[in-house]
Enzyme design. Structure first.
Site, short mmCIF file in Angstrom:
data_model
loop_
_atom_site.label_atom_id
_atom_site.label_comp_id
_atom_site.label_asym_id
_atom_site.label_seq_id
_atom_site.Cartn_x
_atom_site.Cartn_y
_atom_site.Cartn_z
NE ARG A 1 -3.67 1.35 2.56
CZ ARG A 1 -4.42 1.70 3.60
NH1 ARG A 1 -4.64 0.84 4.58
NH2 ARG A 1 -4.94 2.91 3.68
CB CYS B 1 -10.69 -18.96 13.63
SG CYS B 1 -9.21 -18.00 13.84
#
Lengths: 456, 456
Positions: A23, A46
């Site tokens: 970025r 997860c």
């Protein structure tokens, strides 16, 4: 010539760092190459239990960004099935093993981002060649387990060893798939991430779902038949099974780092500074499940392998690599988990942790409800607070409830982050409407009770 | 002889004060007499819309403590249907009108607790003798409305005037009872308690449920037929109806207080100090919907008639009357409401309030989800943050979402209470698990966007 950043590990921490660095710096200025030994990048580990249970139907849903996205949208050269097997800090090179092609190459770097994650703990008894023994750490692990579950003959029985987050989530997932599940826990209770008085609520809920929980039991070996695991042998007898899940927690994956001389801390994780620089090693950064971090309440280093920290730390490292300025402020041990529809949240220190950190404290537990008592769907919610004596500073909090409970821990986490006392907390202006809370929010009721306990 | 405490108003503030005072001082030391002009004590006025809709089946469920409980368990002499009509500060007496018996008596006090609550705002057009016009302020109001709804002929059409919390809750309640409902809002949109860009989500949801929302419309008069309201006349035509709900907000009920010379502030509420003492009037206390309080963010006095504040303030007054020490820390404008399954939360200042308080600020809005995107049941959640420029201090926050949204405002409320900057907030250790949040919690995503906005 562009500076060259090499990223070891293509999941949360590594790819967050890469994306943030990109970025701030274009491809002309910074070349980014990421090596990932598995088949996937930027996925939600997860989420694996929910894909195993069938609640999430498609494995691809767990992948946030594919290598192609990283390449085309971010100009990050991601190489899957490439395992970094050596780091040469003097020549500034990594040794990479191409797992598909079998060749080994050396790749130059100016800047190194170490984000190798964690590996499941494997005690001696678990080091077997028998098929049917699974960790649930990576999406490749998850895929192997799904393959086993779907294969012929379909397994009917499972033993989960260890009652931490992954253990309880996997036990539930397998029950929901129709397997008969035994959970073996060495300690007094599963879910030792909360205090025993709160954990027993979880134990009861899991038993209610049909999980056979055996506590105070230690595994001694695994038996196999025809190359497949068939029995878990414990100090309290044997349990026949068709598969074994290792839920014993994870360790920082630092073998490579240690070999290269990167500094490890007392938890076994890599030591980093506030900006996620590896301490004392110029141009080398680390983030995620492989590092240790500061616990803001105890002041001690801890290893907390959670995706939320990995993402935050990776972002911090990437901003800094990109020429910006960011620091990681440490953790306070906030975690939430869903177990058999029971919602569990914690933040700060458990009683045992508070004691080990040297605090004196009082603990209180209150029973309240998620909504106004008269509002349909109001369910029981148990809140525990631990407050320093005599200062009244909040040290830890735990919540167990049947709905709308877990995320309330965030309210307590922010109070704790700001070092509020329980007395200050009684004044908090929290949202009230009958569908969402009793007029005295459970958090406020608990704070009031803690104030009373401190006065005694 | 025991000191004598007289309490004016038998709901949240008054009875909390009485109970707390009693906790600290026995009946030999403190006599407590409470006068309540209505038929109920200690009830949840906020629950009335749910009893009207039928979601709560029994009116008694809304009553937390009956007069009998107060009398027998707390030694508080509660007298229902007794209206205090005068306060004599010189002779230390109140004049009480027994509404059942019709007699008037004078009662001595040493200490006075003024907790007369609020009264619905009634513009000139609403002052009619016609039946069928209802406020929804007290449980007696609610009972009158229920009577009207259940009577023959059953009303089929309703007009709600005013789109604040009570207005939108009542519009929904009446739709759920099967009435055809028109909501008239003078401003651009109902729910001006959040900024227009957030309120439009609420407007859309209400229209989706079938509420006919008319904005920019002002009521000019009510028409009646046979003593019953039959039409709401507005500056944009007339609307035939069988009942009218006044949802124009409430004013502090201070007629008595003003007549006795108690000081009123700029909001019209009674002025009290931090301990809930009426400023400059020894032995007189006030709390609840009749007082004004400090807004901690703007530093200005505000009138926020909410049960949660009434309870807290009453408790503070009662502890002090009882000889203890407690202060009320002010409010930050936190509120949550459920509208047509849409969840709305706010804390701190709206844009308009921030501007009026003199702040410079940036606003950001982010779209996120309540759960990990791949987890079943993940719903859209919109988070708005308002941060001071250039300090970055959080000034206000708003959340609108379809589930598990409203109470997340508490996380932001605690951050705001502690004067955190949005930059600090990006580091917060909040709970993460796929059933409860994306790996970057919506609150964190919003904080990051606010940091970016401040940097521009």
């Amino acid at each position: 010539m562009a500076e060259r950043l090499i990223v070891i590990g293509g999941d949360a921490a590594g790819m967050s760092a890469a994306a943030q660095a990109r970025r701030r710096r274009g491809t002309d200025d910074l070349e980014i190459v990421a090596f990932e030994r598995g088949h996937f990048t930027s996925y939600s580990a997860c989420g694996i239990p929910y894909w195993i249970s069938g609640l999430v139907t498609d494995r691809e849903q767990l992948v946030t960004r594919s290598p192609r996205t990283h390449r085309e949208d971010f100009g990050i050269d991601v190489r899957l099935r490439h395992e970094v097997v050596g780091i040469d800090l003097v020549r500034r090179e990594v040794v990479v093993h191409d797992l598909s092609g079998g060749v080994e190459v050396r790749e130059r770097f100016d800047t190194l981002m170490y984000a190798a994650g964690a590996v499941p703990k494997k005690p001696a008894w678990a080091r077997t060649d028998a098929a049917g023994v699974f960790g649930v750490q990576t999406l490749d692990d998850g895929s192997a387990l799904r393959g086993w579950l779907d294969a012929d003959p379909q397994p009917r029985r499972a033993v989960v060893v260890g009652g931490g987050y992954i253990g309880v989530e996997m036990a539930e997932a397998l029950v929901r798939r129709g397997l008969s599940v035994t959970l073996i826990e060495r300690g007094e209770q599963p879910m030792s991430t909360v205090d025993p008085d709160m954990a027993r609520l979880v134990t009861a809920a899991m038993r209610g779902l049909g999980v056979d929980i055996r506590t105070g039991v230690q595994v001694t070996s695994l038996s196999e038949r025809d190359g497949r695991v068939c029995e878990v042998v414990t100090d309290h007898g044997s349990i026949p099974t068709d598969l074994v899940i290792l839920g014993l927690g994870v360790s920082p994956n630092t073998e490579l780092a240690a070999a290269a001389g990167l500094p490890l801390g007392p938890t076994g994780g890599i030591r980093v500074d506030r900006r996620m620089r590896v301490s004392g090693v110029p141009g080398v950064w680390a983030a995620g499940d492989c590092v240790e971090t500061l616990h803001k309440v105890s002041g001690l280093p801890v290893h907390v392998p959670l995706g939320t920290h990995a993402n935050k730390q990776g972002r911090v490292a990437g901003i800094n690599i990109g020429g910006g300025y960011a620091t990681f402020g440490g953790v306070i041990g906030t975690a939430v988990v869903k177990v058999c529809d029971l919602e569990v949240g914690r933040t700060g220190l458990r009683e045992r942790e508070a004691r080990m950190a040297g605090f004196e404290f009082v603990s209180v537990i209150v029973e309240s409800t998620s909504r106004a008592g008269y509002y349909p769907g109001a369910r029981q919610m148990t809140v525990k607070l631990i407050a320093e004596r005599p200062s009244g500073r909040l040290l830890g909090a735990q919540i167990v409830g049947w709905s709308e409970a877990a995320k309330r821990i965030d309210t307590l986490a922010v109070a704790l982050w700001n070092e509020m006392t329980v007395d200050d907390m009684t004044a908090l202006d929290l949202g009230y409407a009958p569908p969402y809370a009793p007029v005295w929010d459970p958090v406020l009721v608990a704070a009031r009770k803690a104030v009373d306990a401190l006065a005694r």
